[in-house]
Design an enzyme around this catalytic site. Sequence first.
Site, short mmCIF file in Angstrom:
data_model
loop_
_atom_site.label_atom_id
_atom_site.label_comp_id
_atom_site.label_asym_id
_atom_site.label_seq_id
_atom_site.Cartn_x
_atom_site.Cartn_y
_atom_site.Cartn_z
N ALA A 59 6.95 -13.23 -16.17
CA ALA A 59 6.86 -14.29 -15.82
C ALA A 59 6.55 -14.61 -14.17
CB ALA A 59 8.29 -15.02 -16.20
N THR A 119 -1.27 -7.93 -13.89
CA THR A 119 -0.96 -7.03 -15.28
C THR A 119 -1.44 -7.74 -16.54
OG1 THR A 119 1.06 -6.09 -16.22
CG2 THR A 119 1.48 -8.11 -14.78
N ASP A 120 -1.23 -6.79 -17.44
CA ASP A 120 -1.52 -7.26 -18.77
C ASP A 120 -0.33 -7.72 -19.51
OD1 ASP A 120 0.05 -4.85 -18.93
OD2 ASP A 120 -0.86 -4.02 -20.48
N GLU A 121 0.84 -7.61 -18.85
CA GLU A 121 1.99 -8.31 -19.23
C GLU A 121 2.09 -9.81 -19.23
OE1 GLU A 121 5.51 -6.03 -18.41
OE2 GLU A 121 4.29 -4.26 -17.95
N LYS A 134 6.86 -3.84 3.03
CA LYS A 134 7.95 -3.90 3.35
C LYS A 134 9.00 -2.58 3.51
CE LYS A 134 12.16 -7.00 1.78
NZ LYS A 134 12.44 -7.85 0.97
N GLY A 151 3.12 1.83 -2.17
CA GLY A 151 3.64 1.94 -3.64
C GLY A 151 2.49 2.80 -4.32
N ASP A 194 7.39 -7.90 5.66
CA ASP A 194 7.48 -8.47 4.09
C ASP A 194 6.48 -9.67 4.00
OD1 ASP A 194 8.56 -10.30 2.10
OD2 ASP A 194 10.55 -10.03 2.81
N LYS A 199 4.72 -12.55 -12.52
CA LYS A 199 3.35 -12.22 -12.15
C LYS A 199 2.56 -13.37 -12.58
CE LYS A 199 1.66 -8.92 -10.79
NZ LYS A 199 1.60 -8.51 -9.23
N PRO A 259 14.80 9.42 -22.67
CA PRO A 259 15.32 8.10 -23.35
C PRO A 259 14.12 7.21 -23.67
CG PRO A 259 15.29 7.84 -21.02
CD PRO A 259 14.65 9.11 -21.27
N ILE A 298 0.17 2.22 -6.99
CA ILE A 298 -1.06 2.01 -7.18
C ILE A 298 -2.09 1.63 -5.76
CG2 ILE A 298 -2.93 0.60 -8.31
CD1 ILE A 298 -0.84 -0.11 -10.56
N GLY A 348 0.74 -1.20 -0.09
CA GLY A 348 0.14 0.00 -0.15
C GLY A 348 0.70 1.28 -0.01
N LYS A 400 9.47 4.71 -14.00
CA LYS A 400 8.52 4.32 -14.78
C LYS A 400 8.29 5.36 -15.97
CE LYS A 400 8.04 0.46 -12.61
NZ LYS A 400 6.73 0.25 -11.44
N TYR A 457 9.79 -10.26 -15.00
CA TYR A 457 8.70 -9.78 -13.96
C TYR A 457 7.51 -10.23 -14.33
CZ TYR A 457 4.87 -6.39 -13.25
OH TYR A 457 3.61 -5.60 -13.00
N1 LIG Z 1 2.15 0.19 -12.33
C1 LIG Z 1 1.47 -0.39 -13.38
O1 LIG Z 1 1.36 0.50 -14.61
C2 LIG Z 1 1.08 -1.63 -13.21
C3 LIG Z 1 0.20 -2.28 -14.18
C4 LIG Z 1 -0.40 -3.41 -14.17
C5 LIG Z 1 -0.31 -4.03 -12.76
N2 LIG Z 1 0.42 -3.47 -12.02
C6 LIG Z 1 0.66 -4.13 -10.43
O2 LIG Z 1 0.02 -3.64 -9.50
C7 LIG Z 1 0.72 -3.76 -8.45
C8 LIG Z 1 1.22 -2.47 -7.87
O3 LIG Z 1 2.25 -1.86 -8.79
P1 LIG Z 1 2.85 -0.41 -8.75
O4 LIG Z 1 3.09 0.02 -9.83
O5 LIG Z 1 2.09 0.43 -7.41
O6 LIG Z 1 4.23 -0.92 -7.66
P2 LIG Z 1 5.24 -0.05 -6.66
O7 LIG Z 1 6.69 -0.82 -7.12
O8 LIG Z 1 5.07 1.41 -7.05
O9 LIG Z 1 4.91 -0.54 -5.37
C9 LIG Z 1 5.19 -1.90 -4.88
C10 LIG Z 1 4.74 -1.84 -3.42
O10 LIG Z 1 4.89 -3.17 -2.83
C11 LIG Z 1 5.83 -2.93 -1.90
N3 LIG Z 1 6.55 -4.40 -1.55
C12 LIG Z 1 7.58 -5.07 -2.55
N4 LIG Z 1 8.02 -5.96 -2.09
C13 LIG Z 1 7.39 -6.32 -0.79
C14 LIG Z 1 7.33 -7.63 0.10
N5 LIG Z 1 8.06 -8.42 -0.42
N6 LIG Z 1 6.77 -7.28 1.03
C15 LIG Z 1 5.55 -6.25 1.30
N7 LIG Z 1 5.49 -5.30 0.38
C16 LIG Z 1 6.53 -5.22 -0.72
C17 LIG Z 1 7.05 -1.75 -2.00
O11 LIG Z 1 7.51 -1.43 -0.88
C18 LIG Z 1 6.05 -0.87 -2.58
O12 LIG Z 1 5.44 -0.14 -1.69
C19 LIG Z 1 1.81 -4.75 -8.92
O13 LIG Z 1 1.45 -6.03 -8.41
C20 LIG Z 1 2.07 -4.46 -10.38
O14 LIG Z 1 2.44 -5.96 -10.82
C21 LIG Z 1 1.07 -2.34 -12.09
#
Ligand SMILES: NC(=O)c1ccc[n+]([C@@H]2O[C@H](COP(=O)([O-])OP(=O)(O)OC[C@H]3O[C@@H](n4cnc5c(N)ncnc54)[C@H](O)[C@@H]3O)[C@@H](O)[C@H]2O)c1
Length: 317
Positions: free
Chosen positions: A148, A122-124, A34, A10, A59, A150, A201, A12, A8, A185, A146
């Site tokens: 793979a 994710t769409d990926e 974490k 991060g 974690d 997910k 870039p 999204i 939470g 990003k 990444y």
């Molecule tokens: N950003 C995008 O465009 C996008 C698109 C599709 C799906 N997603 C998915 O959405 C989710 C969130 O993406 P985001 O862009 O907010 O990511 P982000 O990298 O901004 O945030 C990830 C968060 O997870 C926490 N974290 C990482 N490892 C951890 C662990 N072992 N234990 C507890 N917390 C941990 C980090 O501290 C961070 O707060 C991800 O699962 C990602 O795969 C993202």
Amino acid sequence: MKLLVTGGCGFIGSNFIRQTLKKHPDYRIINLDKLTYAGNPENLKDIEGKKNYRFIKGDICDPKIVSDAVKNADVVINFAAESHVDRSIADADPFLQTNIMGTHVLLKAALKFNKKFLQISTDEVYGSIDQGSFTENSNLSPSSPYSASKAAADLLCLSYFITHKLKVNIVRSTNNFGPYQYPEKIIPLFITNLLEGKKVPVYGDGKNVRDWLYVADNCEAIDLALHKGKEGEIFNISSGKEMENIWLAEMLIEHAGKDKSYMQYVEDRKGHDRRYSLDSKKIRALGWKPKFRFEEALKMTIDWYKDNKAWWGKLKK
Ligand SMILES: NC(=O)c1ccc[n+]([C@@H]2O[C@H](COP(=O)([O-])OP(=O)(O)OC[C@H]3O[C@@H](n4cnc5c(N)ncnc54)[C@H](O)[C@@H]3O)[C@@H](O)[C@H]2O)c1
């Protein structure tokens, strides 16, 4: 409802927590994060003191912390992940650990305490598609470590639904953008580079196509999937606003009042997927559609980065 939100702090996840507490003021949220390089408590500074919000630093790979947190929730929403493709190419270890093993630790606890589980994917996971769009029934064909990791997590979630009848849902969204996105990003990297007077870039020939979804729209869709998803259902979430990276770069350069000399072509990413595209009819049939027009949301995002230099300046250093 009591939600355990992982990751939470991060991008999204923090937007989702803020939006959910506004929409459902009677809900309680526990945020388990974490605090990796991508997790930033400042992202939720404005809600830190709320009675119905609690932060736990931990974690998702730690069974004890996870078990204690899951026990006290009604539903687990797993945002926590290593999320940057380039980092997974340099070193996949933390991706496999958090994205696969961490999800598994959460699933085991959800099963033990019989809790609903919403996996943020994710769409990926579908890989690249030249024409048309993937549906929720398309095969998974991830290209990077990444995606793979997910995809492996998605399959584990589905196996818990099929084998153990755990109440699982999965949402797979396209590329998000908006406030609080880590400036590695593409959109925040380009905006902040231009604000610093640096070039942007662009990988390869710049013709890779992505579908851009404003984070608030994604959070609305996640909320809908949480409340309306039937057990085992997967939902694709996409805006339909597909564009080549080069158009995006040109748009941001124009917004910044700069010229094309600010575009710098760089060596392509290894295994770079050409195009992502999702069919999101299923979530739209539940009543969701993006509220924000791309141009309006991009302008709001640019303004947010202009107004929050202190936030991203530290991260870029
Ligand atoms: N950003 C995008 O465009 C996008 C698109 C599709 C799906 N997603 C998915 O959405 C989710 C969130 O993406 P985001 O862009 O907010 O990511 P982000 O990298 O901004 O945030 C990830 C968060 O997870 C926490 N974290 C990482 N490892 C951890 C662990 N072992 N234990 C507890 N917390 C941990 C980090 O501290 C961070 O707060 C991800 O699962 C990602 O795969 C993202």
